[in-house]
Design a protein around this motif. Structure first.
Motif, PDB file in Angstrom:
ATOM      1  N   HIS A 137      32.171  34.099  28.405  1.00 31.00           N
ATOM      2  CA  HIS A 137      31.126  33.241  28.932  1.00 31.00           C
ATOM      3  C   HIS A 137      31.045  33.539  30.480  1.00 31.00           C
ATOM      4  O   HIS A 137      30.065  32.725  31.260  1.00 31.00           O
ATOM      5  N   ILE A 138      31.562  34.817  30.913  1.00 29.40           N
ATOM      6  CA  ILE A 138      31.318  34.707  32.634  1.00 29.40           C
ATOM      7  C   ILE A 138      29.812  35.776  32.814  1.00 29.40           C
ATOM      8  O   ILE A 138      29.764  36.701  32.294  1.00 29.40           O
ATOM      9  N   ASP A 139      29.197  35.029  33.447  1.00 23.26           N
ATOM     10  CA  ASP A 139      27.923  35.630  33.859  1.00 23.26           C
ATOM     11  C   ASP A 139      27.939  35.917  35.496  1.00 23.26           C
ATOM     12  O   ASP A 139      27.734  35.085  35.979  1.00 23.26           O
ATOM     13  N   ARG A 140      27.973  37.324  35.532  1.00 30.19           N
ATOM     14  CA  ARG A 140      27.730  37.904  37.032  1.00 30.19           C
ATOM     15  C   ARG A 140      28.456  36.788  38.099  1.00 30.19           C
ATOM     16  O   ARG A 140      27.789  36.095  38.871  1.00 30.19           O
ATOM     17  N   PRO A 141      29.755  37.140  38.147  1.00 38.41           N
ATOM     18  CA  PRO A 141      30.406  36.214  39.119  1.00 38.41           C
ATOM     19  C   PRO A 141      30.068  36.815  40.399  1.00 38.41           C
ATOM     20  O   PRO A 141      29.894  37.886  40.651  1.00 38.41           O
ATOM     21  N   VAL A 142      30.426  35.711  41.511  1.00 42.05           N
ATOM     22  CA  VAL A 142      29.930  36.094  42.803  1.00 42.05           C
ATOM     23  C   VAL A 142      30.984  35.956  43.748  1.00 42.05           C
ATOM     24  O   VAL A 142      31.049  36.406  44.900  1.00 42.05           O
ATOM     25  N   PHE A 143      32.224  35.313  43.334  1.00 41.20           N
ATOM     26  CA  PHE A 143      33.585  35.020  43.918  1.00 41.20           C
ATOM     27  C   PHE A 143      34.550  35.114  42.988  1.00 41.20           C
ATOM     28  O   PHE A 143      34.397  34.093  41.961  1.00 41.20           O
ATOM     29  N   ILE A 177      33.610  42.194  38.612  1.00 35.95           N
ATOM     30  CA  ILE A 177      32.417  42.454  39.305  1.00 35.95           C
ATOM     31  C   ILE A 177      31.786  43.742  39.376  1.00 35.95           C
ATOM     32  O   ILE A 177      32.565  44.577  39.433  1.00 35.95           O
ATOM     33  N   ASP A 178      30.637  43.659  39.223  1.00 32.38           N
ATOM     34  CA  ASP A 178      29.662  45.047  39.179  1.00 32.38           C
ATOM     35  C   ASP A 178      29.692  45.643  40.627  1.00 32.38           C
ATOM     36  O   ASP A 178      29.663  44.953  41.802  1.00 32.38           O
ATOM     37  N   GLY A 179      29.654  46.826  40.736  1.00 31.20           N
ATOM     38  CA  GLY A 179      29.302  47.512  42.086  1.00 31.20           C
ATOM     39  C   GLY A 179      30.561  48.065  43.024  1.00 31.20           C
ATOM     40  O   GLY A 179      31.791  47.996  42.593  1.00 31.20           O
ATOM     41  N   GLU A 180      30.109  48.611  44.069  1.00 33.25           N
ATOM     42  CA  GLU A 180      31.172  49.261  44.840  1.00 33.25           C
ATOM     43  C   GLU A 180      31.725  48.208  46.006  1.00 33.25           C
ATOM     44  O   GLU A 180      31.258  47.438  46.324  1.00 33.25           O
ATOM     45  N   VAL A 181      32.889  48.357  46.466  1.00 30.17           N
ATOM     46  CA  VAL A 181      33.440  47.705  47.319  1.00 30.17           C
ATOM     47  C   VAL A 181      33.116  48.224  48.705  1.00 30.17           C
ATOM     48  O   VAL A 181      33.439  49.431  48.646  1.00 30.17           O
ATOM     49  N   THR A 182      32.667  47.424  49.734  1.00 29.04           N
ATOM     50  CA  THR A 182      32.145  48.090  50.736  1.00 29.04           C
ATOM     51  C   THR A 182      33.043  47.864  51.851  1.00 29.04           C
ATOM     52  O   THR A 182      32.968  48.543  52.901  1.00 29.04           O
TER      53      THR A 182
END
Ligand code: NAD
Length: 345
Positions: A137-143, A177-182
C-alpha cells in the motif's frame, strides 16, 4: 535436499539451527561453535537415531558436507567465518550487520562475486509480517520515523548501537525510500558500553525525503515503531505487537473545497462526521509467519534456484555506509559539544 550448517550457535544461531531443522527441502547437517558444549548441545537437540548432526569447534571441518551456511558469530568475526565458505562457492547468509568495517564488507562481496556464491545479509525486518502487510500500500513515502528501544544486553557491545540495532531501521528505510542519502545529522551517547548505546539521526535523501531514526539499547522494555508518511496516506506500524493501520484520504479529497471565507475548514455535519467521511482508517491484516523462517526459506530458494537473494551483499554494505555516516556525524557533534562545554565552564 539442500545441506546446511550453522556457524556460531549462541543466542541467535540456535534459532537458525531450529528453523533449518524444520524447513522442507533442507537438511541441517552440521553446527560449529568455538564453545564445544554449545555446538554439541544444539547438534543433539536436532539429531535423530537415523540422522546425526555434526558438532565441531571449526566449521572448516565440514566444508565439503554442506551446500550453504548461516554465519551467526559476533560481527567482528563475520569475515573470518564466512570467507572459506564463500571461496568454496557455498551459499552464505551472514547475520546483520554484514561486517564490522566497510573494508571487510567489500572483501565479502568481492569473494562472493569471484566465486559466484550466494551472499545474503540477515536484515530480518524485511521479513517482518507487519512490513509485508504494509508495503503493497506504500506509495513513494516522503517521511519515515523509526523508534526502536531494547533492554541492555552484554551480547552485542562489541559494536555500537548503530551497527547493533539501528542498522535494522537503516536497511528498512533504504528499502522503502528510493535514492541516495545526501546528508546525515546525528547525536549519540555512551551509557554503559565502550561505544554509543543510544543514537538519533536525521537522514536526508537526494529527493528531499527525510527519515528520522531513534534507537536505544538501554531501555526498560522493547518497542519497535515505524511511521511512514506518503502524499495521501499515513502508516503506523508496531513491529513488536505485530499490528498496524493505514490512514488515507478519500479519493479526490481537496481541503480547498471546504474552506469558509476565513480560510478554515467548514464542516456543517460536525468534526467527527467530516473526518470519518474524508479520512479513512484501515487495520492492516498481518500474515502469521515467523520472520526468521521466511528469511531462511528465501535464502534457501536463492541458493537452490541460483537467483539474487532478497537482501544482497551490496545492500548490506549500503546500510553499513549510512551507519558509518551516522557515526561520523555523532563524533563531529560530540567534539563540538565538548568544545562548547569547555568554553562555557
Ligand atoms: P552470541 O554471543 O549469543 O552468539 C555468538 C556465538 O558465536 C557464541 O556462541 C560464540 O561462542 C560463537 N563464536 C564466536 N566466534 C566464533 C567463531 N570464530 N567460530 C564459531 N563460533 C564462534 O551472539 P548473537 O546474539 O547470537 O549474535 C550473533 C550475530 O547475530 C551478530 O552478528 C549479531 O549482530 C547478529 N544478530 C542478529 C539479530 C537479528 O535480529 N537479525 C539479532 C541478534 C543478533
Amino acid at each position: 535436499m539442500l545441506r546446511v550448517g550453522v556457524i556460531g550457535v549462541g543466542h541467535l544461531g540456535k534459532i537458525h539451527a531450529r528453523v533449518y531443522s524444520e524447513l522442507d527441502g533442507v537438511e541441517l547437517v552440521a553446527v560449529s561453535d568455538i564453545q564445544e558444549n554449545a555446538a554439541r548441545e544444539v547438534a543433539e537437540a536436532h539429531s535423530t537415531d537415523s540422522h546425526k548432526i555434526l558438532a565441531t569447534t571449526d566449521a572448516r571441518d565440514w566444508l565439503d558436507k554442506v551446500d550453504a551456511v548461516s554465519v551467526v558469530v559476533p560481527t567482528p568475526v563475520h569475515l573470518e567465518a564466512a570467507r572459506t565458505f564463500l571461496e568454496a562457492g557455498k551459499g552464505v547468509l551472514v547475520e546483520k550487520p554484514l561486517a564490522a568495517t566497510l573494508a571487510e564488507a567489500d572483501e565479502l562481496i568481492s569473494i562472493a562475486d569471484r566465486s559466484g556464491s550466494t551472499l545474503q545479509v540477515g536484515h530480518i525486518e524485511r521479513f517482518n509480517p507487519v512490513l509485508s502487510a504494509a508495503l503493497p500500500h506504500i506509495d513513494r513515502p516522503v517521511f519515515i520515523e523509526c523508534d526502536r528501544i531494547h533492554p541492555f544486553s552484554l551480547r552485542s557491545t562489541d559494536v555500537s548501537v548503530i551497527l547493533d540495532l539501528m542498522i535494522h531501521d537503516i536497511d528498512l528505510i533504504l528499502h522503502v525510500i528510493d535514492g541516495e542519502v545526501t546528508s546525515v545529522d546525528a547525536l549519540g551517547a555512551q551509557v554503559i558500553s565502550p561505544t554509543d548505546d543510544l543514537a538519533t539521526a536525521r537522514l536526508v535523501f537526494a529527493s528531499g525525503c527525510v527519515a528520522m531514526v531513534k534507537t536505544s539499547r538501554v531501555a526498560m522494555n522493547r518497542s519497535r515503531k515505524v511511521r511512514i508518511f506518503c502524499e495521501r496516506s499515513y502508516f503506523s506500524l508496531d513491529l513488536v505487537a505485530r499490528s498496524g493501520y493505514r490512514v488515507f484520504l478519500e479519493e479526490g479529497y481537496d481541503p480547498g473545497d471546504f474552506l469558509d471565507n476565513t480560510g478554515r475548514i467548514s464542516a456543517p455535519e460536525g468534526e467527527a462526521a467530516f473526518l470519518a467521511k474524508h479520512l479513512r482508517t484501515e487495520q492492516l491484516t498481518i500474515p502469521d509467519h515467523e520472520p526468521l523462517q521466511a528469511e531462511l526459506r528465501a535464502f534457501v530458494q536463492a541458493v537452490v534456484n541460483k537467483t539474487e537473494p532478497p537482501v544482497t551483499g551490496p545492500q548490506g554494505r549500503r546500510a553499513m555506509k549510512v551507519a558509518e555516516e551516522i557515526d561520523k556525524s555523532i563524533r563531529y557533534h560530540r567534539q563540538r559539544v565538548t568544545e562548547y562545554l569547555g568554553r562555557s565552564r
